[in-house]
Design an enzyme around this catalytic site. Structure first.
Site, PDB file in Angstrom:
ATOM      1  N   ARG A  18       0.847  -1.213   0.000  1.00  0.00           N
ATOM      2  CA  ARG A  18       0.000   0.000   0.000  1.00  0.00           C
ATOM      3  C   ARG A  18       0.876   1.254   0.000  1.00  0.00           C
ATOM      4  O   ARG A  18       2.105   1.164   0.100  1.00  0.00           O
ATOM      5  CB  ARG A  18      -0.935   0.005   1.210  1.00  0.00           C
ATOM      6  CG  ARG A  18      -0.230  -0.022   2.539  1.00  0.00           C
ATOM      7  CD  ARG A  18      -1.211   0.143   3.697  1.00  0.00           C
ATOM      8  NE  ARG A  18      -0.466   0.484   4.889  1.00  0.00           N
ATOM      9  CZ  ARG A  18      -0.152  -0.363   5.845  1.00  0.00           C
ATOM     10  NH1 ARG A  18      -0.549  -1.620   5.780  1.00  0.00           N
ATOM     11  NH2 ARG A  18       0.554   0.023   6.900  1.00  0.00           N
ATOM     12  N   TYR A 157      11.685   7.537  15.169  1.00  0.00           N
ATOM     13  CA  TYR A 157      11.578   7.544  13.701  1.00  0.00           C
ATOM     14  C   TYR A 157      12.719   8.365  13.082  1.00  0.00           C
ATOM     15  O   TYR A 157      13.350   7.936  12.107  1.00  0.00           O
ATOM     16  CB  TYR A 157      10.215   8.131  13.328  1.00  0.00           C
ATOM     17  CG  TYR A 157       9.878   8.109  11.858  1.00  0.00           C
ATOM     18  CD1 TYR A 157       9.482   6.929  11.233  1.00  0.00           C
ATOM     19  CD2 TYR A 157       9.921   9.272  11.103  1.00  0.00           C
ATOM     20  CE1 TYR A 157       9.147   6.919   9.876  1.00  0.00           C
ATOM     21  CE2 TYR A 157       9.582   9.274   9.761  1.00  0.00           C
ATOM     22  CZ  TYR A 157       9.195   8.099   9.152  1.00  0.00           C
ATOM     23  OH  TYR A 157       8.866   8.095   7.818  1.00  0.00           O
TER      24      TYR A 157
END
Ligand code: NAD
Length: 249
Positions: A18, A157
């Site tokens: 996706r 992150y």
């Protein structure tokens, strides 16, 4: 129009079910490459692979956890055997587990680094073993502008994506003599599931930081991947290409 700049090449795309990865799978197939789609779930990978096969190339769907080195070795071996080689690796799989630094759990830090950074290393090492032998290949690591400029709430992150940039440069220097190129793409805000849950205020604030005044589309990243995968970028290695509407200039 089919450009065929990757005619008969073989590519692996991690996180291809996706979002950005799915657009990359389509773009590589449109450019003539056979594509192996890797995702956490086989059904997601299969849907992307079936769609890409519509461009007349061979495709495969494989489930894996990129943080597991054995999965990376198994997938590279399977793809090399079944699709007849390996020319392009796109390390795209990635996750976020946001939280403020003072409340960041060890588990959330470790998991994001394990998937985003170690996962990239696992596939990079496995693919490089194949590519150095035939003295050609292009590896593209999807980082983030957060890895360049930081972002509150994303220490895990940011560290993982900054690590991906350093990994890219070190590997590019190490593999250049074998004609294997390694580059990174640093996307800004791109409309995918990853950014779908942003609060309206956060989205508005982000837009004010983007000179082109809109979020990107996964196809914007996919176009950059095709360029870095193909011989059109034959003299580019160790580069970080920002695809961010001008955000990090
Ligand atoms: P997404 O959440 O829509 O898709 C993530 C993909 O990664 C999925 O296919 C999922 O199956 C796969 N994945 C996740 N963990 C995995 C694991 N352990 N093993 C195998 N596959 C795994 O994300 P996206 O927005 O399309 O992001 C793709 C990449 O682009 C990520 O690396 C992300 O950090 C990076 N990126 C995204 C944006 C953005 O704004 N969307 C910005 C900068 C960078």
């Amino acid at each position: 129009m089919r450009l065929n700049v990757l005619q008969e090449k073989v590519s692996i795309v991690t996180g291809g079910s996706r979002g950005i990865g799915r657009a990359v799978v389509e773009a590589l197939a449109r450019a003539g490459s056979h594509v192996a789609v890797v995702a956490t779930r086989e059904d997601g990978a299969r849907a992307a692979a079936e769609s890409a096969a519509g461009h007349g190339v061979k495709t495969m769907a494989l489930a894996a956890d990129v943080s597991d080195p054995a999965d990376a070795d198994r997938i590279v071996q399977t793809v090399t055997e079944e699709l007849g080689g390996l020319d392009v690796l796109v390390n795209n799989a990635g996750i976020t587990r946001d939280g403020l630094l003072l409340r960041m759990s060890d588990e959330d830090f470790d998991r994001v680094v394990a998937v985003n950074l170690k996962g990239t290393f696992n596939f990079l090492r496995a693919a490089a073993r194949v590519m150095v032998k035939k003295r050609s290949g292009s590896i593209i690591n999807v980082s983030s502008i957060v890895g360049l400029i930081g972002n509150p709430g994303q220490t895990n992150y940011a560290a993982s994506k900054g690590g991906v940039i350093a990994l890219t440069k070190a590997a590019a220097k190490e593999l250049a003599s074998r004609k294997v190129r390694v580059n990174a793409i640093a996307p800004g805000f791109i409309n995918t599931d990853m950014t779908a849950d942003l609060a309206e205020g956060t989205r508005e604030a982000a837009l004010t930081m983007i000179p082109l005044r809109e979020f990107g589309h996964p196809d914007h990243i996919a176009e950059a991947v095709v360029f870095l995968a193909s011989s059109r970028s034959a003299y580019i290695t160790g580069h970080v290409l920002n695809v961010d509407g001008g955000m990090a200039m």
